[in-house]
Design an enzyme around this catalytic site. Structure first.
Site, PDB file in Angstrom:
ATOM      1  N   HIS A   1     -46.322   3.548  -7.598  1.00 18.85           N
ATOM      2  CA  HIS A   1     -46.242   2.281  -6.861  1.00 18.85           C
ATOM      3  C   HIS A   1     -46.499   1.095  -7.791  1.00 18.85           C
ATOM      4  CE1 HIS A   1     -47.058  -0.878  -3.863  1.00 18.85           C
ATOM      5  NE2 HIS A   1     -48.191  -1.105  -4.492  1.00 18.85           N
TER       6      HIS A   1
ATOM      7  N   ASP B   1     -21.161 -18.811 -19.023  1.00 19.22           N
ATOM      8  CA  ASP B   1     -21.841 -17.513 -18.876  1.00 19.22           C
ATOM      9  C   ASP B   1     -23.099 -17.579 -19.740  1.00 19.22           C
ATOM     10  OD1 ASP B   1     -22.529 -14.722 -18.661  1.00 19.22           O
ATOM     11  OD2 ASP B   1     -20.442 -14.321 -18.168  1.00 19.22           O
TER      12      ASP B   1
ATOM     13  N   TRP C   1     -51.317   2.601 -13.164  1.00 19.98           N
ATOM     14  CA  TRP C   1     -50.256   1.988 -13.974  1.00 19.98           C
ATOM     15  C   TRP C   1     -50.774   1.559 -15.341  1.00 19.98           C
ATOM     16  CZ3 TRP C   1     -48.952  -3.177 -15.647  1.00 19.98           C
ATOM     17  CH2 TRP C   1     -49.929  -4.139 -15.374  1.00 19.98           C
TER      18      TRP C   1
ATOM     19  N   SER D   1     -34.899  -3.305 -22.561  1.00 17.59           N
ATOM     20  CA  SER D   1     -34.073  -4.051 -21.614  1.00 17.59           C
ATOM     21  C   SER D   1     -34.579  -5.485 -21.451  1.00 17.59           C
ATOM     22  CB  SER D   1     -34.085  -3.327 -20.273  1.00 17.59           C
ATOM     23  OG  SER D   1     -33.784  -4.204 -19.226  1.00 17.59           O
ATOM     24  N   SER D   2     -35.892  -5.631 -21.223  1.00 15.69           N
ATOM     25  CA  SER D   2     -36.457  -6.967 -21.015  1.00 15.69           C
ATOM     26  C   SER D   2     -36.335  -7.818 -22.264  1.00 15.69           C
ATOM     27  CB  SER D   2     -37.930  -6.871 -20.640  1.00 15.69           C
ATOM     28  OG  SER D   2     -38.065  -6.521 -19.295  1.00 15.69           O
TER      29      SER D   2
ATOM     30  N   HIS E   1     -51.774  -9.163 -19.421  1.00 18.31           N
ATOM     31  CA  HIS E   1     -52.055 -10.402 -18.707  1.00 18.31           C
ATOM     32  C   HIS E   1     -50.921 -11.410 -18.790  1.00 18.31           C
ATOM     33  CE1 HIS E   1     -54.422 -12.539 -15.922  1.00 18.31           C
ATOM     34  NE2 HIS E   1     -53.950 -13.617 -16.513  1.00 18.31           N
TER      35      HIS E   1
ATOM     36  N   GLU F   1     -47.999 -10.641 -18.872  1.00 14.36           N
ATOM     37  CA  GLU F   1     -47.048 -10.051 -17.927  1.00 14.36           C
ATOM     38  C   GLU F   1     -47.270 -10.596 -16.512  1.00 14.36           C
ATOM     39  OE1 GLU F   1     -44.535  -8.096 -18.438  1.00 14.36           O
ATOM     40  OE2 GLU F   1     -44.258  -6.663 -16.802  1.00 14.36           O
TER      41      GLU F   1
ATOM     42  N   TYR G   1     -48.196 -13.547 -15.800  1.00 10.16           N
ATOM     43  CA  TYR G   1     -47.574 -14.871 -15.740  1.00 10.16           C
ATOM     44  C   TYR G   1     -46.068 -14.760 -15.842  1.00 10.16           C
ATOM     45  CZ  TYR G   1     -52.183 -16.578 -15.561  1.00 10.16           C
ATOM     46  OH  TYR G   1     -53.455 -16.803 -15.134  1.00 10.16           O
TER      47      TYR G   1
ATOM     48  N   SER H   1     -40.480 -24.814  -7.179  1.00  9.49           N
ATOM     49  CA  SER H   1     -40.249 -26.195  -7.602  1.00  9.49           C
ATOM     50  C   SER H   1     -38.815 -26.638  -7.342  1.00  9.49           C
ATOM     51  CB  SER H   1     -40.552 -26.358  -9.096  1.00  9.49           C
ATOM     52  OG  SER H   1     -41.848 -25.909  -9.382  1.00  9.49           O
TER      53      SER H   1
ATOM     54  N   HIS I   1     -60.408 -10.531 -19.890  1.00 13.32           N
ATOM     55  CA  HIS I   1     -61.068 -10.644 -18.581  1.00 13.32           C
ATOM     56  C   HIS I   1     -60.758  -9.429 -17.706  1.00 13.32           C
ATOM     57  CE1 HIS I   1     -57.526 -13.202 -16.804  1.00 13.32           C
ATOM     58  NE2 HIS I   1     -57.359 -11.945 -16.520  1.00 13.32           N
ATOM     59  N   HIS I   2     -59.848  -8.581 -18.165  1.00 14.04           N
ATOM     60  CA  HIS I   2     -59.645  -7.298 -17.484  1.00 14.04           C
ATOM     61  C   HIS I   2     -60.638  -6.248 -17.973  1.00 14.04           C
ATOM     62  CE1 HIS I   2     -55.736  -8.401 -15.649  1.00 14.04           C
ATOM     63  NE2 HIS I   2     -55.647  -9.185 -16.692  1.00 14.04           N
TER      64      HIS I   2
ATOM     65  N   THR J   1     -52.479 -24.513 -13.237  1.00 12.05           N
ATOM     66  CA  THR J   1     -52.043 -23.899 -11.984  1.00 12.05           C
ATOM     67  C   THR J   1     -52.344 -24.828 -10.816  1.00 12.05           C
ATOM     68  OG1 THR J   1     -52.631 -21.797 -12.997  1.00 12.05           O
ATOM     69  CG2 THR J   1     -52.137 -21.767 -10.665  1.00 12.05           C
TER      70      THR J   1
ATOM     71  N   LYS K   1     -49.913 -27.683 -10.514  1.00 11.05           N
ATOM     72  CA  LYS K   1     -48.658 -27.344  -9.842  1.00 11.05           C
ATOM     73  C   LYS K   1     -48.824 -27.376  -8.326  1.00 11.05           C
ATOM     74  CE  LYS K   1     -46.741 -24.275 -13.335  1.00 11.05           C
ATOM     75  NZ  LYS K   1     -45.342 -24.662 -13.470  1.00 11.05           N
TER      76      LYS K   1
ATOM     77  N   ARG L   1     -61.312   0.754  -6.231  1.00  8.26           N
ATOM     78  CA  ARG L   1     -59.887   0.970  -6.063  1.00  8.26           C
ATOM     79  C   ARG L   1     -59.533   2.373  -6.550  1.00  8.26           C
ATOM     80  NH1 ARG L   1     -57.215  -2.762 -10.823  1.00  8.26           N
ATOM     81  NH2 ARG L   1     -55.307  -2.075  -9.832  1.00  8.26           N
TER      82      ARG L   1
END
Lengths: 543, 339
Positions: A76, A105, A141, A169-170, A253, A255, A257, A268, A302-303, A328, A331, A450
């Protein structure tokens, strides 16, 4: 006798109904392939989530076995991050960036196709691992060693393979976006006239280019440890298990964002159109995107507040994490200011955009809690974190993605999605979402960790039961969306003109759906809202 | 005339009044709720039975207060704007005032969050010494004791200063400064020790030594917790509890834990074996222990416990002699028909 001559053009095989989708290098078709594939993966990941919620509805439930729960929980997470949110934003980027900047294109159409097909097969490798001996990875994950190094079978190796393919790919896609945005903008489109969504895709792509190599390196070391007998992360042989966490979160992290910045770009774009106002503080939003991207590279530990870091490090990562709250917050306040004194039109895209603001604010504020590391020592790896990350990634990203789908659907397919069903979709999802995830904050504070497949603590039952009921409501909301899509595709969809919402940006200049070459002629861009400029000039001429 | 001649940032007076009223009443409601929750002491905050956990809880309340006000302001403004500036029959193409930004306002709402966050950071650093630095002795003279904590698949092993061992249940005397030295065997995986009422969590990582300090509660009680870092198939069953007792009871406990007796054997079985072999040894993830021939052979059992086999982790690696002996006699007694 008049003989009707068949004009038998030989249709080459690659123009066939299916083959044309397989051989296409058109950014719009690739964008649609991305979106559809991601929505299918979203359905699969969502079903996995419902399985987990069913297992957790009551204490000591036996709906899933321990092993299946751990597999489902892992797949998941990987699915939603790597196969849904990141690539669906690539899908939006693919479809929209060339249209928004007035290009024919993307810069490298063939690379673009490569990027999609790698993504598809990377995803299939992940789901195929369910059939591997000993099943898919059961590690979460985050695939932390030593646990991930000790799992027998090839589930973890397939996960690594899948992530490697997805990284390539990314990376290919990201390079394509950067070159396209920097080289192919329409005449007159200076950086201060670039749509904010395109700004956000530029930062998204830059972040991916910086951090994906870190993930690839970490995964390769893990694979070597598992298959070749090296000991990078194996403490029994002098390796360092914490090193992997650093490498993973240096990628992980940013990722986060990567998954939210383009969504902020979507918001926006949508809010000004449905408020009939220009975005408030264009420059501030554009540069706050860049600032968030930059600071996201400095917050990874911070993780890891509970792995036993030195106090100065804890302090550094708390402060850097808190700094991110500033751009943040800018925004959010700018979006609010955009609605102020507007002519707010509550079509489905706007509802989802406003829902995004409401929910993302909660996710952002709970992020401040977690940045304060002494509190994080309590909340870390508890359901408080699960609630926080879903407020950001579902209440944030997915709500913004639905806003974008309803907004650009008419451009992509030439027909509007149904508004009544859209509103049902929104309200069911909004209510279901809060029912599911708000109680999880409380569970975390009560001490529920968790990634547990069951619990015996009766006092956790009410919140868990509410959460499970909420997840079914969300499932119903997604069904409404599916019905909406099928129904409007078949017959009932109102035909959309070029510009059903009175949009601001260049994609509304062309037909819906656009021709393969996008534009016959691209107007000279005189502001960040070229379409409004055109409408105004037309109106003045008529007067 | 469009746009209407109006100061771009000035709302009509009645709107301003309504806005102010709505925001203040929402803020008041939030404060009342927070106050009620604080008075009720818990339910919406991490539990706290030690001074250290209390200080974390203090930080939590500060965070909840500050973010609560921001939450009310932002969501309040959102709801208010949605209600006030809704389309309400205006034509779709009617535009609002074309306001592109306001530099002073934007600088202001950049600076204020910076100040708020600086305030939060100050609170954290002000509270931090009281969470991290534990006195070497309390005023009534009980000095700091060190206990080794090992996280293992899937149990917690506590080693006391006198060499006594307990599994899953940690006993502590009341009101004593405690230093937990938290590790995991190098052949094991990551775990995280977490008893919310006593302290925040701390990871048990193979090859790394972590410390967690707190002063145990001043009155007896039982506090529960469980492993917080995903550690494999029975992560959810890796529970622990801390029983805080009077000092005399604590000393007596340590003495009995050093002996080879049935209680130590059962405790070891229930902690180290039962998660995978079932509480009655009926077999769960691992095979049934009923009449299992390995149990009757001390040497084979010792090898199995120390090295693991297949899916079975080396649960008994580095155990002390009396733990092994107690478990062996308990297993023999219970499953191999005695003798």
């Amino acid at each position: 006798v008049a003989v009707r001559a068949e004009t038998a053009y030989p249709v080459p095989w690659y123009r066939g109904r299916v083959a044309s989708w397989i051989t296409t290098v058109d950014h719009k078709r690739i964008g649609i392939l991305y979106l559809v594939t991601c929505l299918v993966f979203f359905g699969a990941g969502g079903i996995l989530a419902l399985l987990m919620r069913t297992q957790l509805a009551h204490p000591d439930e036996n709906f899933l076995t321990r092993d299946s729960y751990n597999e489902v929980m892992t797949v998941h997470g990987v699915t939603m991050v790597f196969l849904v949110v990141v690539p669906i934003l690539a899908g939006f980027g693919n479809y929209l960036v060339p249209l928004m900047i007035g290009a024919r294109d993307v810069a490298f159409p063939r690379l673009n196709a490569l990027s999609y097909w790698l993504f598809l097969f990377g995803g299939l490798v992940l789901f195929a691992s369910f059939f591997a001996p000993d099943g898919p990875a059961k590690t979460g994950w985050t695939i932390y060693p030593p646990l991930s190094e000790q799992q027998p079978g090839i589930g973890v190796d397939l996960l690594i393979l899948s992530l490697h393919i997805l990284s390539v790919s990314s990376l290919v896609g990201a390079i394509n976006f950067v070159v396209t945005i920097h080289r192919l903008r329409a005449p007159g489109m200076t950086w201060m006239r670039v749509p904010l969504f395109v700004w956000s895709i530029d930062v998204y792509a830059a972040l991916l280019i910086v951090v994906l190599p870190a993930l690839s390196a970490g995964l390769t070391l893990l694979l070597l440890d598992r298959q070749v007998g090296t000991h990078f992360f194996d403490p029994a042989q002098g390796g360092n298990a914490v090193l992997f966490q650093h490498v993973f979160w240096f990628f992980g992290h940013p990722e986060v964002y990567v998954m939210i910045l383009p969504v902020m770009g979507i918001i926006s774009e949508i809010i000004p159109v449905f408020a009939r106002k220009p975005i408030f503080g264009y420059t501030a939003i554009a540069f706050s995107t860049v600032a968030i991207g930059f600071y996201s590279l400095l917050v990874w530990a911070h993780h890891m507040f509970a792995v036993g870091l030195a106090t100065p490090l804890l302090g550094f990562f708390m402060i850097s994490s808190m700094i991110i709250a500033v751009p943040t917050g800018i925004k959010i306040l700018n979006w609010l200011a955009t609605t102020w004194r507007g002519n707010l039109i509550f079509d489905t895209p706007m509802l989802f955009a406003l829902g995004f603001i409401a929910l993302f604010t909660i996710g952002g504020l709970s992020g401040i809690f977690l940045a304060a590391f002494p509190f994080d020592w309590q909340a870390h790896d508890s359901y408080f974190v699960v609630a926080h990350l879903h407020y950001v990634l579902f209440g944030g990203s997915m709500f913004g993605i639905f806003a974008g789908l309803y907004y650009w659907w008419p451009k992509m397919f030439g027909r509007m999605l149904d508004e009544t069903l859209g509103k049902w979709h929104f309200w069911l999802l909004f209510i279901g979402f809060n029912l599911t995830f708000f109680p999880q904050h409380l569970l975390g504070l009560e001490g529920m960790p968790r990634r547990i497949y069951t619990y015996s603590n009766d006092s956790w039952e009410p919140s868990n039961l509410i959460s499970t009921i909420g997840s079914y409501v969300m499932g119903a909301a997604i069904l409404v969306f599916v019905i909406n899509v099928l129904w409007t595709r078949r017959r009932a969809g109102v035909r959309a003109g070029n510009d059903p919402w009175l949009g601001d940006t260049l994609e509304w200049y062309t037909t819906s759906p656009p021709p393969p070459h996008n534009f016959d002629k691209v107007p000279y861009v005189t502001s960040a809202r070229p379409l409004r400029d055109l409408r105004r000039r037309l109106a003045e001429r008529r007067v | 005339m469009w746009p209407p001649p109006q100061h771009p940032l000035r709302m009509p007076a009645p709107v301003r009044r309504k806005l102010l009223f709505a925001c203040l009443s929402l803020a008041a409601l939030a404060l009342v709720l927070a106050g009620a929750a604080a008075a009720g002491n818990g339910g919406v905050a991490p539990p706290a039975e030690t001074p250290q956990a209390h200080r974390i809880q203090d930080i939590y309340w500060v965070l909840l207060g500050v973010t609560g006000v921001i939450f009310v302001l932002v969501e309040g403004a959102l709801i208010l704007f949605v209600a006030r500036f809704r389309n309400a029959g205006r034509p779709r193409d009617a535009e609002g005032p074309q306001i592109r930004g306001h530099t002073r306002l934007e600088l202001l709402w950049t600076a204020i969050p910076v100040l708020i966050l600086a305030g939060i950071i100050t609170v954290v650093f002000y509270k931090l010494p009281g969470i991290q630095d534990i006195p070497a002795a309390t005023s009534d003279g009980s000095s700091k004791m060190t206990i080794n904590v090992e996280g293992r698949q899937f149990y917690w092993r506590y080693v006391y200063p006198n060499g006594a061992v307990s599994i899953n249940e940690l006993r502590l005397p009341v009101g004593t400064p405690v230093k937990l030295v938290i590790t995991a065997p190098t052949t094991d995986v990551n775990h995280s020790w977490w008893v919310p009422s006593l302290a925040g969590k701390m990871d048990a990582i193979p090859g790394k030594t972590n410390h967690l300090e707190f002063v145990s509660p001043s009155s007896p009680g039982v506090f529960v917790g469980q492993c917080a870092e995903f550690c494999g198939i029975q992560h959810a069953m890796m529970l622990t509890r801390v029983r805080v007792v009077e000092p005399s009871e604590y000393r007596a406990y340590l003495a009995t834990q050093l002996q080879v007796n049935a209680d130590v054997g059962r405790m070891t079985f229930e902690g180290a074996c039962a998660p995978c072999h079932g509480m009655k040894g009926e077999g769960l993830i691992g095979p049934s222990l009923q009449g299992n021939s390995t149990l009757a052979d001390p040497q084979r059992l010792k090898d199995l416990l120390e090295n693991g086999k297949g899916k079975m982790p080396p649960v008994g690696k580095d155990w002390s002699q009396h733990e092994l002996a107690a478990l062996q006699s308990y297993l023999k007694e219970t499953f191999a028909g005695g003798g």
